[in-house]
Design a protein around this motif. Structure first.
Motif, mmCIF file in Angstrom:
data_model
loop_
_atom_site.group_PDB
_atom_site.id
_atom_site.type_symbol
_atom_site.label_atom_id
_atom_site.label_comp_id
_atom_site.label_asym_id
_atom_site.label_seq_id
_atom_site.Cartn_x
_atom_site.Cartn_y
_atom_site.Cartn_z
ATOM 1 N N MET A 1 -0.960 -9.204 -3.045
ATOM 2 C CA MET A 1 -0.716 -8.154 -3.391
ATOM 3 C C MET A 1 0.575 -7.338 -2.039
ATOM 4 O O MET A 1 1.588 -7.208 -2.421
ATOM 5 C CB MET A 1 -1.703 -6.866 -2.886
ATOM 6 N N CYS A 2 0.696 -8.636 -1.083
ATOM 7 C CA CYS A 2 2.032 -8.405 -0.190
ATOM 8 C C CYS A 2 3.266 -9.425 -0.826
ATOM 9 O O CYS A 2 2.656 -10.509 -1.681
ATOM 10 C CB CYS A 2 1.448 -9.041 1.092
ATOM 11 N N GLN A 3 4.608 -8.860 -1.043
ATOM 12 C CA GLN A 3 5.209 -9.366 -0.769
ATOM 13 C C GLN A 3 6.933 -10.315 -0.019
ATOM 14 O O GLN A 3 7.362 -10.445 -0.264
ATOM 15 C CB GLN A 3 6.791 -7.830 -2.069
ATOM 16 N N HIS A 4 5.830 -9.191 1.143
ATOM 17 C CA HIS A 4 6.982 -9.862 1.979
ATOM 18 C C HIS A 4 6.804 -11.080 3.067
ATOM 19 O O HIS A 4 5.912 -11.807 2.243
ATOM 20 C CB HIS A 4 6.234 -9.334 3.919
ATOM 21 N N GLN A 5 8.223 -11.879 4.075
ATOM 22 C CA GLN A 5 8.429 -13.374 4.290
ATOM 23 C C GLN A 5 8.645 -13.469 5.158
ATOM 24 O O GLN A 5 9.475 -12.043 6.047
ATOM 25 C CB GLN A 5 9.472 -13.699 3.170
ATOM 26 N N PRO A 6 8.010 -13.079 6.555
ATOM 27 C CA PRO A 6 6.678 -14.388 5.824
ATOM 28 C C PRO A 6 5.053 -12.596 5.484
ATOM 29 O O PRO A 6 5.283 -12.091 5.428
ATOM 30 C CB PRO A 6 5.752 -14.714 7.454
ATOM 31 N N PRO A 7 4.431 -13.461 4.403
ATOM 32 C CA PRO A 7 3.103 -12.788 4.118
ATOM 33 C C PRO A 7 2.648 -12.344 5.503
ATOM 34 O O PRO A 7 2.574 -12.890 6.555
ATOM 35 C CB PRO A 7 2.769 -13.534 3.412
ATOM 36 N N CYS A 8 2.293 -10.728 5.130
ATOM 37 C CA CYS A 8 1.248 -10.202 6.224
ATOM 38 C C CYS A 8 -0.227 -10.437 6.471
ATOM 39 O O CYS A 8 -0.490 -11.503 5.325
ATOM 40 C CB CYS A 8 1.431 -8.205 5.686
ATOM 41 N N GLY B 1 -5.350 12.076 7.380
ATOM 42 C CA GLY B 1 -5.417 11.344 8.427
ATOM 43 C C GLY B 1 -6.188 9.864 7.666
ATOM 44 O O GLY B 1 -6.569 8.680 8.096
ATOM 45 N N TRP B 2 -4.765 9.437 7.177
ATOM 46 C CA TRP B 2 -5.204 7.294 6.979
ATOM 47 C C TRP B 2 -3.360 7.328 5.599
ATOM 48 O O TRP B 2 -2.947 8.043 5.991
ATOM 49 C CB TRP B 2 -6.570 7.683 5.305
ATOM 50 N N SER B 3 -3.501 5.557 5.926
ATOM 51 C CA SER B 3 -2.399 5.000 5.751
ATOM 52 C C SER B 3 -2.955 3.820 5.209
ATOM 53 O O SER B 3 -4.681 3.183 5.463
ATOM 54 C CB SER B 3 -1.984 4.528 7.105
ATOM 55 N N LEU B 4 -1.951 3.884 4.185
ATOM 56 C CA LEU B 4 -2.715 2.212 2.863
ATOM 57 C C LEU B 4 -1.576 1.279 3.859
ATOM 58 O O LEU B 4 -0.321 1.399 4.342
ATOM 59 C CB LEU B 4 -2.470 2.889 1.502
ATOM 60 N N LEU B 5 -2.237 -0.054 3.892
ATOM 61 C CA LEU B 5 -1.985 -1.137 4.370
ATOM 62 C C LEU B 5 -0.874 -1.757 3.052
ATOM 63 O O LEU B 5 -1.998 -2.010 1.777
ATOM 64 C CB LEU B 5 -1.901 -1.791 5.041
ATOM 65 N N CYS B 6 -0.469 -2.536 2.627
ATOM 66 C CA CYS B 6 -0.107 -3.463 1.522
ATOM 67 C C CYS B 6 -0.510 -4.657 1.421
ATOM 68 O O CYS B 6 -1.319 -5.223 0.431
ATOM 69 C CB CYS B 6 1.375 -4.219 2.183
ATOM 70 N N ASN B 7 -1.859 -5.082 2.688
ATOM 71 C CA ASN B 7 -2.458 -6.121 2.151
ATOM 72 C C ASN B 7 -4.705 -5.323 1.502
ATOM 73 O O ASN B 7 -5.140 -6.110 1.326
ATOM 74 C CB ASN B 7 -3.111 -6.998 3.320
ATOM 75 N N GLY B 8 -4.626 -4.190 1.274
ATOM 76 C CA GLY B 8 -5.481 -2.990 0.837
ATOM 77 C C GLY B 8 -5.991 -2.292 1.433
ATOM 78 O O GLY B 8 -7.053 -1.585 1.113
ATOM 79 N N VAL B 9 -5.843 -2.543 3.098
ATOM 80 C CA VAL B 9 -6.817 -2.227 4.092
ATOM 81 C C VAL B 9 -6.383 -0.116 4.676
ATOM 82 O O VAL B 9 -4.942 0.125 4.064
ATOM 83 C CB VAL B 9 -6.142 -2.419 5.207
ATOM 84 N N LEU B 10 -7.397 0.333 3.835
ATOM 85 C CA LEU B 10 -7.080 1.549 4.507
ATOM 86 C C LEU B 10 -7.661 2.018 5.710
ATOM 87 O O LEU B 10 -8.383 1.499 6.035
ATOM 88 C CB LEU B 10 -7.814 2.849 3.378
ATOM 89 N N LEU B 11 -7.504 2.377 6.934
ATOM 90 C CA LEU B 11 -6.990 2.602 7.863
ATOM 91 C C LEU B 11 -6.787 4.259 8.118
ATOM 92 O O LEU B 11 -6.258 5.042 7.881
ATOM 93 C CB LEU B 11 -5.589 2.311 9.186
#
Length: 68
Positions: A1-8, A29-39
């Motif tokens: 899912m992550c396209q960042h370099q270096p990868p997340c 009250g939530w955030s989605l990260l590029c690795n699929g984690v919901l915070l």
């Protein structure tokens, strides 16, 4: 899912919260990260495989209740 370099960090990594934000909804009250984690704002997490990480809520002395 992550396209960042270096990868997340992956969702299974101990530092998974360091991944980049994809969506941020503080009003809900939530955030989605590029690795699929919901915070969640209470520090709980929902991992992409459905596992739940319980909130980490340290108690300060102002929140300690003692029985009489």
């Amino acid at each position: 899912m992550c396209q960042h370099q270096p990868p997340c960090p992956s969702a299974d990594s101990a530092d998974r919260e360091a991944a980049h934000l994809v969506a941020h909804h503080p009003e809900q009250g939530w955030s989605l990260l590029c690795n699929g984690v919901l915070l969640f704002e209470d520090t709980g997490e929902l991992l992409p495989d459905g596992r739940v990480i319980a909130p980490c809520r340290p108690l300060g002395s102002e929140h300690v209740v003692t029985a009489a």
